[in-house]
Design a protein around this motif. Structure first.
Motif, mmCIF file in Angstrom:
data_model
loop_
_atom_site.group_PDB
_atom_site.id
_atom_site.type_symbol
_atom_site.label_atom_id
_atom_site.label_comp_id
_atom_site.label_asym_id
_atom_site.label_seq_id
_atom_site.Cartn_x
_atom_site.Cartn_y
_atom_site.Cartn_z
ATOM 1 N N ALA A 44 35.908 34.077 27.271
ATOM 2 C CA ALA A 44 35.262 35.345 27.604
ATOM 3 C C ALA A 44 33.998 35.574 26.780
ATOM 4 C CB ALA A 44 36.239 36.498 27.402
ATOM 5 N N THR A 84 42.657 33.201 36.993
ATOM 6 C CA THR A 84 42.543 34.615 36.640
ATOM 7 C C THR A 84 41.504 34.809 35.544
ATOM 8 O OG1 THR A 84 44.832 35.090 37.264
ATOM 9 C CG2 THR A 84 43.772 36.636 35.752
ATOM 10 N N ALA A 85 41.575 33.975 34.506
ATOM 11 C CA ALA A 85 40.633 34.093 33.392
ATOM 12 C C ALA A 85 39.202 33.869 33.856
ATOM 13 C CB ALA A 85 41.001 33.100 32.292
ATOM 14 N N ARG A 88 38.046 36.928 36.061
ATOM 15 C CA ARG A 88 37.870 38.129 35.241
ATOM 16 C C ARG A 88 36.654 38.007 34.328
ATOM 17 N NH1 ARG A 88 42.168 37.657 31.964
ATOM 18 N NH2 ARG A 88 40.825 36.541 30.503
ATOM 19 N N ASN A 89 36.533 36.875 33.648
ATOM 20 C CA ASN A 89 35.471 36.733 32.652
ATOM 21 C C ASN A 89 34.081 36.774 33.266
ATOM 22 O OD1 ASN A 89 37.409 36.540 30.654
ATOM 23 N ND2 ASN A 89 37.316 34.311 30.498
ATOM 24 N N MET A 92 33.351 40.424 34.786
ATOM 25 C CA MET A 92 33.118 41.427 33.757
ATOM 26 C C MET A 92 31.868 41.119 32.932
ATOM 27 S SD MET A 92 35.195 43.700 34.436
ATOM 28 C CE MET A 92 34.636 44.740 33.079
ATOM 29 N N ASN A 104 31.574 36.915 45.265
ATOM 30 C CA ASN A 104 32.821 36.271 44.865
ATOM 31 C C ASN A 104 33.401 35.499 46.048
ATOM 32 O OD1 ASN A 104 35.346 35.859 43.370
ATOM 33 N ND2 ASN A 104 36.199 37.459 44.679
ATOM 34 N N ALA A 139 45.496 35.038 41.582
ATOM 35 C CA ALA A 139 44.245 35.024 40.820
ATOM 36 C C ALA A 139 43.069 35.433 41.703
ATOM 37 C CB ALA A 139 44.007 33.634 40.227
ATOM 38 N N MET A 142 43.218 39.179 42.339
ATOM 39 C CA MET A 142 42.758 39.924 41.177
ATOM 40 C C MET A 142 41.235 40.013 41.157
ATOM 41 S SD MET A 142 41.246 39.941 38.008
ATOM 42 C CE MET A 142 41.026 38.168 37.831
ATOM 43 N N ALA A 143 40.544 38.872 41.345
ATOM 44 C CA ALA A 143 39.080 38.872 41.317
ATOM 45 C C ALA A 143 38.517 39.727 42.448
ATOM 46 C CB ALA A 143 38.560 37.438 41.415
ATOM 47 N N LEU A 146 39.034 43.368 41.568
ATOM 48 C CA LEU A 146 38.151 43.764 40.478
ATOM 49 C C LEU A 146 36.753 44.073 41.022
ATOM 50 C CD1 LEU A 146 37.779 44.258 37.474
ATOM 51 C CD2 LEU A 146 37.423 41.788 37.160
ATOM 52 N N CYS A 147 36.260 43.239 41.933
ATOM 53 C CA CYS A 147 34.968 43.520 42.558
ATOM 54 C C CYS A 147 35.005 44.834 43.335
ATOM 55 C CB CYS A 147 34.578 42.379 43.492
ATOM 56 S SG CYS A 147 34.092 40.855 42.648
#
Length: 311
Positions: A44, A84-85, A88-89, A92, A104, A139, A142-143, A146-147
């Protein structure tokens, strides 16, 4: 200075990323496509620092740990945790750095396993996921969410998601241990031709249907979307809107390669889902369709196979 600005592309060494980099539309951008040694998306702090330093005008996120059913089942922790990492990274990092445009790339594995076909974007999170690739799907969900949440808090932030159907094309993987359906068929039929074999076996009865789009066409859609990101919906399937049977794919590959043998069917082998077809209404309303026909797409992929893989 390019006319469109600077585009940060993650996953530039993968099949989708490499097709984006070699597409004519890419010339309109200054593209940054860092290798993992330069940008480790699972870190991150490194990701934050890289995006803050480069200040791209848009991020296109194609990176991920990918694989077939066997890999997904053998390594569920990695497919969930690493993807996921990475998602997310990079999302963000872009948001914190003030990047206003983010594209994405997700996957149709986000759709419920029992969802009716064709699959519409509002079906996501309405049912149980396919267990064999659940980690990867979670995963990607999640992305995507998040968007959407960033958009909910800041409508001016153009953080949007494309959901491609199954893909094949140049820079694909042809090793049967790692390949997906179409590159596997190309390899299988080519090997039969080289060996002088008159038969090729198909798993199941061959009636299951799949939607496979040429990766170069996805690259066209991605770069068009990057140029017109305000015009696309927050969530949009990218596909053909029609599908073919497994038998159709085998016959078309045989025609392209010039193999005139016969096909047999092993009815004891697994065939997976009977159909997974995307609804392309939103894509059509946007004004895009995949330009490459199936025979032409297979011919281009076969040419790449002969040059890069079979050799």
């Amino acid at each position: 200075m390019s006319r469109n600005g600077t585009l940060l592309l993650t996953g530039g060494s993968g099949m989708v990323g490499r097709n984006i980099l070699e597409h004519p539309r890419a010339a309109g951008w200054t593209i940054l496509a860092p290798a993992s040694a330069e940008l480790d998306l699972t870190d991150a702090a490194m990701t934050d620092a890289y995006v803050a330093d480069k200040k791209p005008d848009i991020v296109v996120h194609c990176a991920g740990q990918v694989g077939g059913i066997q890999a997904n089942m053998a390594q569920p922790v990695a497919f969930l945790e690493r993807n996921t990492a990475m998602g997310r990274n990079i999302i963000m990092a872009a948001h914190k750095a003030g990047v206003r445009r983010f594209l994405n790339l997700a996957s149709t594995c986000m759709y419920p396993r029992t969802a009716p076909n064709p699959l519409t974007e509002d079906m996501i999170l309405t049912g149980e996921l396919e267990p064999t690739n659940e980690g990867y799907a979670l995963a990607k969900i999640m992305a995507t969410r998040l968007c959407q949440y960033i958009r909910r808090e800041d409508e001016g932030a153009q953080y949007k998601t494309l959901i491609p159907c199954n893909l094949f094309g140049r820079h694909d993987k042809f090793d049967p241990r790692h390949s997906h359906l179409l590159p596997a068929i190309i390899h299988k039929v080519y090997e039969a031709q080289q060996a002088g074999s008159s038969e090729v076996e198909i798993w199941g009865d061959g009636t299951a249907r799949r939607e496979f789009m040429y990766a170069g066409d996805l690259a066209d859609a991605v770069l068009k979307a990057a140029e017109e990101i305000e015009a696309i919906p927050d969530l949009m399937n990218v596909g053909l809107g029609h599908d073919h049977s497994i038998n159709d794919y085998y016959r078309t590959v045989a025609d392209v390669i010039g193999w005139d043998g016969t096909f047999t069917h092993d009815l004891g082998r697994p065939v997976g889902m009977k159909q997974k077809l995307c609804d392309t209404t939103r894509q059509t309303d946007w004004g895009w369709h995949a330009p490459t026909t199936l025979p032409d797409a297979i011919a281009k992929t076969y040419d790449f196979y002969l040059t890069e893989a079979a050799a």
